[in-house]
Design a protein around this motif. Structure first.
Motif, PDB file in Angstrom:
ATOM      1  N   TYR A   1       0.829  -1.204   0.000  1.00  0.00           N
ATOM      2  CA  TYR A   1       0.000   0.000   0.000  1.00  0.00           C
ATOM      3  C   TYR A   1       0.865   1.256   0.000  1.00  0.00           C
ATOM      4  CZ  TYR A   1      -3.998  -2.978   1.115  1.00  0.00           C
ATOM      5  OH  TYR A   1      -4.966  -3.934   1.072  1.00  0.00           O
TER       6      TYR A   1
ATOM      7  N   ALA B   1       2.402   1.702  -3.430  1.00  0.00           N
ATOM      8  CA  ALA B   1       1.403   2.198  -4.387  1.00  0.00           C
ATOM      9  C   ALA B   1       1.145   3.688  -4.166  1.00  0.00           C
ATOM     10  CB  ALA B   1       0.108   1.410  -4.260  1.00  0.00           C
ATOM     11  N   ALA B   2       1.068   4.108  -2.906  1.00  0.00           N
ATOM     12  CA  ALA B   2       0.838   5.521  -2.597  1.00  0.00           C
ATOM     13  C   ALA B   2       2.016   6.374  -3.056  1.00  0.00           C
ATOM     14  CB  ALA B   2       0.598   5.710  -1.103  1.00  0.00           C
TER      15      ALA B   2
ATOM     16  N   ALA C   1       4.108   5.616  -5.463  1.00  0.00           N
ATOM     17  CA  ALA C   1       4.095   5.603  -6.927  1.00  0.00           C
ATOM     18  C   ALA C   1       3.075   6.612  -7.462  1.00  0.00           C
ATOM     19  CB  ALA C   1       3.784   4.205  -7.445  1.00  0.00           C
ATOM     20  N   ARG C   2       1.895   6.692  -6.832  1.00  0.00           N
ATOM     21  CA  ARG C   2       0.881   7.668  -7.258  1.00  0.00           C
ATOM     22  C   ARG C   2       1.401   9.087  -7.084  1.00  0.00           C
ATOM     23  NH1 ARG C   2      -2.660   4.158  -4.769  1.00  0.00           N
ATOM     24  NH2 ARG C   2      -2.678   5.390  -2.863  1.00  0.00           N
ATOM     25  N   GLN C   3       2.057   9.334  -5.947  1.00  0.00           N
ATOM     26  CA  GLN C   3       2.588  10.673  -5.684  1.00  0.00           C
ATOM     27  C   GLN C   3       3.659  11.053  -6.703  1.00  0.00           C
ATOM     28  OE1 GLN C   3       1.481  12.905  -3.560  1.00  0.00           O
ATOM     29  NE2 GLN C   3       3.022  14.380  -4.160  1.00  0.00           N
TER      30      GLN C   3
ATOM     31  N   ARG D   1       4.000   9.837  -9.742  1.00  0.00           N
ATOM     32  CA  ARG D   1       3.332  10.005 -11.036  1.00  0.00           C
ATOM     33  C   ARG D   1       2.681  11.391 -11.108  1.00  0.00           C
ATOM     34  NH1 ARG D   1       1.434   5.154 -11.065  1.00  0.00           N
ATOM     35  NH2 ARG D   1      -0.456   5.628  -9.950  1.00  0.00           N
ATOM     36  N   HIS D   2       2.021  11.791 -10.031  1.00  0.00           N
ATOM     37  CA  HIS D   2       1.374  13.097  -9.975  1.00  0.00           C
ATOM     38  C   HIS D   2       2.405  14.218 -10.128  1.00  0.00           C
ATOM     39  CE1 HIS D   2      -1.458  16.197  -8.779  1.00  0.00           C
ATOM     40  NE2 HIS D   2      -0.577  16.621  -7.890  1.00  0.00           N
ATOM     41  N   GLN D   3       3.531  14.113  -9.437  1.00  0.00           N
ATOM     42  CA  GLN D   3       4.578  15.125  -9.533  1.00  0.00           C
ATOM     43  C   GLN D   3       5.150  15.209 -10.947  1.00  0.00           C
ATOM     44  OE1 GLN D   3       7.271  13.954  -6.430  1.00  0.00           O
ATOM     45  NE2 GLN D   3       6.152  15.067  -4.853  1.00  0.00           N
TER      46      GLN D   3
END
Length: 70
Positions: free
Chosen positions: A14, A17-18, A20-22, A24-26
């Motif tokens: 988890y 994944a969090a 990786a999302r951050q 990707r967003h940056q």
């Protein structure tokens, strides 16, 4: 101890994944910033919609969309 390892692995997944999302967003934000610096900010163009029910679509869209009855 085995149950604790299972929980730790799940939590690690988890967290990964969090993170990786951050990231990707940056990266997407940085890419958009570079694009805007190069080409200028993206401006939304006029929008038109074909509809058979202009009254209902007017209630939903207001004056943001040019409605064309078909």
């Amino acid at each position: 101890m085995a149950e604790l390892k299972k929980l730790t692995k799940n939590v690690s997944g988890y967290v990964a994944a969090a993170v990786a999302r951050q990231i990707r967003h940056q990266l997407l934000s940085e890419e958009l910033r570079h694009y805007e610096e190069e080409h200028g900010a993206v401006q939304p163009g006029p929008v038109a919609m074909l509809t058979s029910d202009v009254d209902d679509m007017t209630k939903l869209c207001g004056d943001r969309v040019r409605l064309i009855a078909i």
